[in-house]
Design a protein around this motif. Sequence first.
Motif, short mmCIF file in Angstrom:
data_model
loop_
_atom_site.label_atom_id
_atom_site.label_comp_id
_atom_site.label_asym_id
_atom_site.label_seq_id
_atom_site.Cartn_x
_atom_site.Cartn_y
_atom_site.Cartn_z
N LEU A 1 0.66 -1.27 0.16
CA LEU A 1 0.08 0.02 -0.01
C LEU A 1 1.11 1.14 -0.14
O LEU A 1 1.78 1.26 0.67
N PRO B 1 0.76 7.13 3.29
CA PRO B 1 0.04 8.44 3.43
C PRO B 1 0.94 9.45 3.31
O PRO B 1 2.21 9.69 3.79
N ARG C 1 -18.16 2.15 9.25
CA ARG C 1 -17.99 3.10 8.51
C ARG C 1 -18.94 3.99 8.29
O ARG C 1 -18.86 5.22 8.56
N GLN D 1 -21.63 8.47 3.82
CA GLN D 1 -20.78 7.51 3.03
C GLN D 1 -21.52 6.38 2.54
O GLN D 1 -21.47 5.53 1.95
N ARG E 1 -4.51 -6.90 -5.83
CA ARG E 1 -4.60 -5.86 -4.93
C ARG E 1 -4.22 -4.47 -5.73
O ARG E 1 -5.07 -3.62 -5.83
N HIS F 1 -6.92 -1.53 -6.78
CA HIS F 1 -6.85 -0.41 -5.77
C HIS F 1 -7.67 -0.70 -4.47
O HIS F 1 -8.27 0.37 -4.11
N LEU F 2 -7.45 -1.93 -3.98
CA LEU F 2 -8.17 -1.84 -2.60
C LEU F 2 -7.54 -1.25 -1.46
O LEU F 2 -6.46 -0.97 -1.28
N ASP F 3 -8.29 -0.84 -0.74
CA ASP F 3 -8.10 -0.21 0.52
C ASP F 3 -7.74 -0.84 1.65
O ASP F 3 -7.82 -2.25 1.46
N VAL F 4 -7.47 -0.60 2.71
CA VAL F 4 -6.87 -1.54 3.89
C VAL F 4 -8.07 -2.71 4.28
O VAL F 4 -7.71 -3.73 4.42
N HIS G 1 -10.28 -3.91 2.38
CA HIS G 1 -10.51 -4.97 1.51
C HIS G 1 -9.29 -5.91 1.42
O HIS G 1 -9.29 -7.11 0.69
N THR G 2 -7.93 -5.05 1.62
CA THR G 2 -6.81 -5.80 1.60
C THR G 2 -6.72 -7.09 2.49
O THR G 2 -6.36 -8.19 2.14
#
Length: 218
Positions: A29, A32, A131, A138, A188, A192-195, A197-198
Amino acid sequence: MMSPNARTPLRRLLTAATAAVAAVLLTALPAPATAQAAPAPVPVPAPAPPKAEALRPLAVLSAQRLATADLVAAAKWGTGSPVDDPARERQVLDAVARRAVELGTDPRWTSRIFRDQIEANKAVQRGLHRRWAADPAQVPAGRPDLGEVRKEINRVNDALVRAIAASGAARTSPGCLRSLAGATVHVRHERHLDVLHTVALARSVRSVCGSADRAPAS
């Protein structure tokens, strides 16, 4: 190579495998950006290692199945329907076990892989519900038809059982875990999976690798 006299219990092996794949995925990943730092270049995924290609269909289909978790979560959001659905889960496990027998592959091993797929799917649903509860903005605008989503899940399930049956040699090879990690990292990056989904993707494939003479315990 692990000594025959120091065999690790299966559960510890599976936990270690999950951690290993998740660690590789999370390492991939992008870090940031800070307020002062210049924008980081978009990472370009390296080609999947050749040995990973035999396991790539399993990683691809696992990611496809995991993507349905977002739709299921949206379908259940605000309805009071629980994430856990034991009756539906049993239907899925029974169906994939029967299909495995038809394809000549181990139904117990196949069921074990699908248990992980189901748990990973539920982890994403719970994560999304948390979330959305924290930030209602969202929440998806529409509510998917759960029946239609399950048709897609069934389609992916069948393809995944066929991929399991076709990858027996790769799944029982000594380099399976490393090859699986390589294939999963590549998927992954593609998606472009986020944390959330990873980590769930790593959870979904943790029982893919194993010894040729012993399937995972039920």
